[in-house]
Design an enzyme around this catalytic site. Structure first.
Site, PDB file in Angstrom:
ATOM      1  N   ASP A  10       0.762  -1.163   0.114  1.00  0.00           N
ATOM      2  CA  ASP A  10       0.055  -0.061  -0.051  1.00  0.00           C
ATOM      3  C   ASP A  10       0.947   1.103   0.019  1.00  0.00           C
ATOM      4  O   ASP A  10       2.041   1.150   0.486  1.00  0.00           O
ATOM      5  CB  ASP A  10      -0.791  -0.141   1.343  1.00  0.00           C
ATOM      6  CG  ASP A  10      -1.553   1.250   1.531  1.00  0.00           C
ATOM      7  OD1 ASP A  10      -2.440   1.716   0.678  1.00  0.00           O
ATOM      8  OD2 ASP A  10      -1.255   1.927   2.482  1.00  0.00           O
ATOM      9  N   SER A 115      -2.292   1.024  -4.833  1.00  0.00           N
ATOM     10  CA  SER A 115      -2.792   2.247  -4.176  1.00  0.00           C
ATOM     11  C   SER A 115      -4.238   2.651  -4.582  1.00  0.00           C
ATOM     12  O   SER A 115      -4.421   2.630  -5.852  1.00  0.00           O
ATOM     13  CB  SER A 115      -1.917   3.145  -4.078  1.00  0.00           C
ATOM     14  OG  SER A 115      -2.200   4.705  -3.517  1.00  0.00           O
TER      15      SER A 115
HETATM   16  C1  2OP Z   1      -3.596   3.611  -0.208  1.00  0.00           C
HETATM   17  O1  2OP Z   1      -2.589   4.115  -0.499  1.00  0.00           O
HETATM   18  C2  2OP Z   1      -5.505   4.964   0.497  1.00  0.00           C
HETATM   19  O2  2OP Z   1      -3.571   4.646   1.866  1.00  0.00           O
HETATM   20  C3  2OP Z   1      -4.452   3.866   0.854  1.00  0.00           C
HETATM   21  O3  2OP Z   1      -4.185   2.999  -1.135  1.00  0.00           O
END
Ligand code: 2OP
Length: 217
Positions: A10, A115
């Protein structure tokens, strides 16, 4: 932790520190920085899930702007276009967490970012932080116009890497994202940066780590 065939990370909160905008918020609205930073981030995320449920996708840049606008209104802060642009631009230069330095020590195992961020946001923050060479793929959910934790969003990574979910370790600091990843079938690894309790979503991560350094074999 057994070595996977690929790592997927992420971005916001995991690799990049979303509280880096605190200084800009505090400078623009003295005394309100911490509250504005926290409410802004929480609204940004909330809008992604709500828009997903409503079937009214807008990209994450739009939601970041809308979350900031709402947060300013809620805190009775006067926001004009210049201030809005100045605060939003903070998202292009979020600081990478210091432990991202260890990513080069994960060997030849492919690494990707998946992300909710829009492609423009991700390209900017990855390149401004100097992390471009650490990842083979930078993937945005914008490709499917949905948001994590929807399975459609996680599938972008399995499709791109040509691997099954069970062969991929998915690393996130966001508890809700870890639950979504585990539910999808990834080997979910929770980077618990905040020493937070486990989200009560019926999903457990395979591993809980305190720093990215804990991934290094
Ligand atoms: C992302 O980078 C929103 O933190 C989350 O996908």
């Amino acid at each position: 932790m057994l070595q996977p065939k690929a790592y997927v990370f992420d971005a916001f909160g995991t690799l990049f520190d979303t509280t880096s905008v605190l200084a800009r918020c505090e400078e623009t609205f003295p005394g309100q920085g911490p509250e504005l930073t926290a409410l802004w981030r929480s609204k940004q995320l909330e809008y992604s899930w709500l828009r997903c449920l409503m079937g009214r996708y807008e990209d994450f840049w739009t939601l970041t702007r809308d979350g900031l606008t709402f947060a300013c209104h809620a805190l009775h802060l006067r926001i004009d276009q210049d201030r809005l642009d100045h605060l939003l631009e903070g998202y292009f230069t979020l600081e990478p967490f210091p432990d991202t330095a260890v990513l080069t020590r994960l060997g030849d195992i492919p690494r990707a970012i998946l992300s909710n961020g829009s492609p423009t946001m991700l390209n900017a923050v990855v390149s401004n932080s100097g992390l471009t060479s650490r990842f083979q793929h930078v993937l945005s959910v914008d490709a499917v116009k949905s948001y994590k934790p929807s399975p459609d969003a996680y599938r972008i990574a399995t499709d791109c890497l040509g691997l099954e979910a069970k062969d991929i370790v998915f690393v996130s600091s966001n508890g809700w994202d870890v639950a979504g990843a585990a539910s999808f079938g990834f080997r979910a690894c929770w980077l618990n940066r905040q020493n937070a309790p486990l989200e009560m979503l019926g999903q457990k991560p395979e591993a809980i780590i305190r720093t990215l350094g804990d991934l290094v074999p």
